[in-house]
Design a protein around this motif. Structure first.
Motif, short mmCIF file in Angstrom:
data_model
loop_
_atom_site.label_atom_id
_atom_site.label_comp_id
_atom_site.label_asym_id
_atom_site.label_seq_id
_atom_site.Cartn_x
_atom_site.Cartn_y
_atom_site.Cartn_z
N UNK A 1 39.99 32.94 50.34
CA UNK A 1 41.18 33.27 49.57
C UNK A 1 41.10 34.67 49.00
N UNK A 2 40.36 35.52 49.69
CA UNK A 2 40.37 36.94 49.35
C UNK A 2 39.98 37.21 47.93
N UNK A 3 40.77 38.00 47.24
CA UNK A 3 40.41 38.45 45.91
C UNK A 3 40.21 37.32 44.93
N UNK A 4 40.87 36.20 45.12
CA UNK A 4 40.74 35.14 44.14
C UNK A 4 39.36 34.51 44.16
#
Lengths: 112, 117
Positions: free
Chosen positions: B99-102
């Motif tokens: 979820x990438x940056x999260x």
């Protein structure tokens, strides 16, 4: 319009004092907010992440606050040192996307 | 190496030429991002890959810009018919989470400085 605002003017403080940097945003709903440090000619380096349901986060001499009502984050460096001199970037991590949206950064200069 | 590697570190080209910038992310990181940074500004999002596919290319300024990540690791940012306004530092970042940056922080490379004369 959507904006992330950081003080564009450099912040100059004396060694040993507390530096406080501000990040204000409008028309965004961030799930998280991150702070990065960037030295000249280098890529940003992650410092801290704070979630929308957290009021405050600390790491060593660093403290971040996050007020979703005011739409503002404050970044504090206590007992500042000349080695803390750099540009500090805030970044929003939004609910509906996996990309970070960065502010323009604030340059901090700590004088001995 | 242990970090995100970008090549070339500096590229000077003439207006109208084609340029490729390469990013080698941290091994095992599934998410890869390209940002562009002009002097005195923060990084501006260009494109985000999750594995081999571009999950979000909404930041690419026009169709002269294109990026690929064919095997889910190395990525290449391609700029056709370069213009003087393309001059900037192009930053690549990777992240371990799906979820990438999260999932946490982005790990940035040192950037490729592009100058279009």
């Amino acid at each position: 319009s959507q904006k992330i605002e950081q003080n564009s003017e450099a912040l100059n403080i004396q060694e040993g004092k507390t530096a406080t940097l501000t990040c204000n945003y409008t028309n965004y709903s961030p799930a998280y907010l991150q702070w990065y440090r960037q030295d000249p000619g280098r890529g940003p380096v992650f410092l801290l992440l704070i979630r929308e349901n957290e009021k405050e986060k600390r790491k060593e001499r660093l403290k971040v606050t996050f007020d979703t009502t005011l739409k503002q984050s404050l970044f504090h460096i206590t007992a500042s040192q000349p080695a803390d001199s750099a540009t500090y970037l805030c970044a929003l991590d939004l609910y509906n996307t996996d990309k970070l949206i960065f502010g323009t950064g604030t340059r901090l200069q700590v004088f001995p | 190496g242990a970090g995100v590697s970008q090549t070339p570190s500096n590229k000077v080209t003439e207006k109208g030429k084609y340029v490729e910038l390469r990013c080698d992310p941290i091994s095992g990181h599934t998410a890869l991002y390209w940002y562009r940074q002009s002097l005195g500004q923060g990084p501006e999002f260009l494109i985000y890959f999750q594995g081999t596919g571009a999950a979000d290319d909404s930041g690419l300024p026009n169709d002269r810009f294109f990026a690929v990540r064919p095997e889910g690791s190395v990525s290449t940012l391609k700029i056709q018919r370069t213009e003087r306004g393309d001059s900037a530092v192009y930053l690549c970042a990777s992240s371990p989470g799906t979820s990438g940056g999260k999932s946490g922080e982005l790990f940035f490379g040192e950037g490729s400085r592009l100058t279009v004369l």
